[in-house]
Motif scaffolding. Structure first.
Motif, mmCIF file in Angstrom:
data_model
loop_
_atom_site.group_PDB
_atom_site.id
_atom_site.type_symbol
_atom_site.label_atom_id
_atom_site.label_comp_id
_atom_site.label_asym_id
_atom_site.label_seq_id
_atom_site.Cartn_x
_atom_site.Cartn_y
_atom_site.Cartn_z
ATOM 1 N N VAL A 1 -2.434 -3.892 2.959
ATOM 2 C CA VAL A 1 -1.172 -3.218 3.261
ATOM 3 C C VAL A 1 0.012 -4.339 2.884
ATOM 4 O O VAL A 1 0.957 -4.154 2.530
ATOM 5 C CB VAL A 1 -0.844 -2.570 4.645
ATOM 6 N N LEU A 2 -0.293 -5.377 4.018
ATOM 7 C CA LEU A 2 0.652 -6.712 3.830
ATOM 8 C C LEU A 2 0.522 -7.320 2.532
ATOM 9 O O LEU A 2 -0.310 -7.206 1.651
ATOM 10 C CB LEU A 2 0.136 -7.347 4.943
ATOM 11 N N ALA A 3 1.340 -8.152 2.337
ATOM 12 C CA ALA A 3 1.122 -9.275 1.275
ATOM 13 C C ALA A 3 -0.036 -10.396 1.394
ATOM 14 O O ALA A 3 0.421 -11.362 1.696
ATOM 15 C CB ALA A 3 2.397 -9.754 0.821
ATOM 16 N N TYR A 4 -1.007 -9.962 1.233
ATOM 17 C CA TYR A 4 -2.488 -10.398 1.255
ATOM 18 C C TYR A 4 -2.937 -10.463 0.032
ATOM 19 O O TYR A 4 -2.893 -9.631 -0.983
ATOM 20 C CB TYR A 4 -3.104 -10.037 2.362
ATOM 21 N N ALA A 5 -3.831 -11.271 -0.304
ATOM 22 C CA ALA A 5 -4.719 -11.353 -1.521
ATOM 23 C C ALA A 5 -5.823 -10.603 -1.372
ATOM 24 O O ALA A 5 -6.830 -10.619 -2.371
ATOM 25 C CB ALA A 5 -4.990 -12.836 -1.951
ATOM 26 N N LEU B 1 -0.984 5.050 9.353
ATOM 27 C CA LEU B 1 -1.500 4.571 10.618
ATOM 28 C C LEU B 1 -0.938 3.106 10.613
ATOM 29 O O LEU B 1 -0.557 2.757 12.015
ATOM 30 C CB LEU B 1 -2.767 4.335 10.421
ATOM 31 N N PHE B 2 -0.696 2.340 9.543
ATOM 32 C CA PHE B 2 -0.010 1.051 9.581
ATOM 33 C C PHE B 2 1.345 1.124 10.456
ATOM 34 O O PHE B 2 1.793 0.546 11.132
ATOM 35 C CB PHE B 2 -0.044 0.238 8.569
ATOM 36 N N ALA B 3 2.117 2.063 9.471
ATOM 37 C CA ALA B 3 3.588 2.349 9.928
ATOM 38 C C ALA B 3 3.614 2.546 11.403
ATOM 39 O O ALA B 3 4.756 2.047 12.094
ATOM 40 C CB ALA B 3 4.225 3.118 9.094
ATOM 41 N N LEU B 4 2.891 3.661 12.038
ATOM 42 C CA LEU B 4 2.832 3.878 13.240
ATOM 43 C C LEU B 4 2.787 2.715 14.097
ATOM 44 O O LEU B 4 3.197 2.380 15.212
ATOM 45 C CB LEU B 4 1.944 5.033 13.505
ATOM 46 N N GLY B 5 1.632 1.954 13.765
ATOM 47 C CA GLY B 5 1.326 0.758 14.670
ATOM 48 C C GLY B 5 2.264 -0.208 14.407
ATOM 49 O O GLY B 5 2.735 -0.930 15.671
ATOM 50 N N TRP B 6 2.751 -0.393 13.544
ATOM 51 C CA TRP B 6 4.224 -1.392 13.601
ATOM 52 C C TRP B 6 5.402 -0.977 14.252
ATOM 53 O O TRP B 6 5.909 -1.698 15.082
ATOM 54 C CB TRP B 6 4.633 -1.644 12.084
ATOM 55 N N ASP C 1 8.904 -10.761 10.061
ATOM 56 C CA ASP C 1 8.578 -11.033 8.619
ATOM 57 C C ASP C 1 7.960 -9.555 7.946
ATOM 58 O O ASP C 1 8.066 -9.635 6.728
ATOM 59 C CB ASP C 1 7.312 -12.069 8.609
ATOM 60 N N GLY C 2 7.688 -8.753 9.036
ATOM 61 C CA GLY C 2 7.226 -7.309 8.420
ATOM 62 C C GLY C 2 6.072 -7.416 7.369
ATOM 63 O O GLY C 2 5.292 -8.069 7.866
ATOM 64 N N LEU C 3 6.076 -6.943 6.460
ATOM 65 C CA LEU C 3 4.931 -6.687 5.396
ATOM 66 C C LEU C 3 4.807 -8.366 4.724
ATOM 67 O O LEU C 3 3.762 -8.348 4.150
ATOM 68 C CB LEU C 3 5.247 -5.973 4.122
ATOM 69 N N LEU C 4 5.536 -9.175 5.246
ATOM 70 C CA LEU C 4 5.076 -10.655 4.777
ATOM 71 C C LEU C 4 4.672 -11.461 5.818
ATOM 72 O O LEU C 4 4.727 -12.729 5.719
ATOM 73 C CB LEU C 4 6.247 -11.217 4.216
ATOM 74 N N ALA C 5 4.028 -10.890 6.914
ATOM 75 C CA ALA C 5 3.630 -11.280 8.075
ATOM 76 C C ALA C 5 2.472 -12.392 7.850
ATOM 77 O O ALA C 5 1.948 -12.107 6.936
ATOM 78 C CB ALA C 5 3.230 -10.474 9.310
ATOM 79 N N TRP C 6 2.590 -13.361 8.530
ATOM 80 C CA TRP C 6 1.327 -14.281 8.603
ATOM 81 C C TRP C 6 1.059 -15.132 6.990
ATOM 82 O O TRP C 6 2.072 -15.691 6.621
ATOM 83 C CB TRP C 6 -0.055 -13.763 8.728
ATOM 84 N N ASP C 7 -0.210 -14.790 6.528
ATOM 85 C CA ASP C 7 -0.296 -15.376 5.256
ATOM 86 C C ASP C 7 0.827 -14.836 4.183
ATOM 87 O O ASP C 7 1.044 -15.675 3.055
ATOM 88 C CB ASP C 7 -1.824 -14.709 4.789
ATOM 89 N N GLY C 8 1.221 -13.861 4.314
ATOM 90 C CA GLY C 8 2.412 -13.357 3.398
ATOM 91 C C GLY C 8 3.359 -14.002 3.203
ATOM 92 O O GLY C 8 3.998 -14.321 1.884
ATOM 93 N N SER C 9 3.821 -14.756 4.119
ATOM 94 C CA SER C 9 5.058 -15.759 4.172
ATOM 95 C C SER C 9 4.624 -17.137 3.176
ATOM 96 O O SER C 9 5.501 -17.475 2.482
ATOM 97 C CB SER C 9 5.584 -16.320 5.392
ATOM 98 N N TRP C 10 3.349 -17.405 3.414
ATOM 99 C CA TRP C 10 2.977 -18.597 2.631
ATOM 100 C C TRP C 10 2.955 -18.230 1.216
ATOM 101 O O TRP C 10 3.299 -18.765 0.323
ATOM 102 C CB TRP C 10 1.527 -18.867 2.994
ATOM 103 N N TYR C 11 2.180 -16.988 0.921
ATOM 104 C CA TYR C 11 2.300 -16.878 -0.530
ATOM 105 C C TYR C 11 3.634 -16.423 -1.155
ATOM 106 O O TYR C 11 3.867 -16.917 -2.578
ATOM 107 C CB TYR C 11 1.498 -15.081 -0.661
#
Length: 206
Positions: free
Chosen positions: A195-199, A73-78, A98-108
């Motif tokens: 799914v994204l690079a989040y904690a 579902l995430f892939a379809l939404g993206w 940024d894809g899977l590193l969007a928003w907070d992911g780029s900070w991490y």
């Protein structure tokens, strides 16, 4: 935080409304132990418990499909978001780029690769545990830090879902409610953070 909203929401659905409560619960779960057997010291009949690996396999049979559906579902939404941006705006937002590193992911990612000293003071909002773990996993897998962070979060989502299922089943004794809780955790609107690079998955595990 998204992780806290997950916890509040699955608690609302963890109990089956049809589950008896109070005196009715005793009737539903069967009679109490025979006092005579307690007095003469005889042990009640033992209940065979599944092995650790068998129990884990049972958990993964429920968690696996929910985990996979959430990512589809995430892939379809993206894909839809990219198609709309390319067709009507002819430009992709930084988050789409940024894809899977969007928003907070780029900070991490930047914390893991550059350290706090090379980043703005705003980076102190993000705790070091997750980027440190991504940096540790990177050489073990042969991945760069970015996919390592995504891998950590997605594997953490599996662990979190298994723990949620066991928690609900232990609290309610209702296996169906435990299975529903897994789907709620995976498909809750803020579950994109699993799914994204989040904690967030590490938050749920902790």
């Amino acid at each position: 935080r998204a992780g806290q909203r997950h916890l509040v929401f699955f608690r609302l659905v963890m109990t089956d409304p049809s589950t008896p409560v109070g005196p009715l619960a005793t009737e539903a779960t069967g009679p109490a132990a025979d006092p005579a057997s307690v007095e003469d010291g005889s042990a009640p009949p033992s209940v065979e418990r599944p092995s650790r690996w068998r129990r884990l396999g049972d958990d993964l049979r429920v968690v696996g499909p929910a985990w996979l559906v959430a990512r589809i579902l995430f892939a379809l939404g993206w894909w839809v978001a990219v198609a709309v941006a390319d067709r009507w705006y002819a430009v992709r937002t930084p988050a789409l780029q940024d894809g899977l590193l969007a928003w907070d992911g780029s900070w991490y990612r930047d914390i893991a690769t550059k350290g706090y000293e090379s980043l703005p003071l705003e980076s102190l909002r993000f705790f070091p545990g997750y980027p440190w773990l991504g940096k540790l996993v990177s050489p073990l897998t042969g991945f760069s830090v970015s996919p390592a962070l995504v891998l950590v979060d997605n594997l953490g989502a599996v662990v979190a879902a298994v723990l949620v299922r066991r928690l609900v089943q232990a609290e309610t004794g209702d296996r169906a409610a435990a299975d529903r809780a897994v789907w709620v955790v995976m498909l809750f609107p803020s579950a994109f953070t699993l799914v994204l690079a989040y904690a967030e998955s590490l938050f749920l595990v902790g």
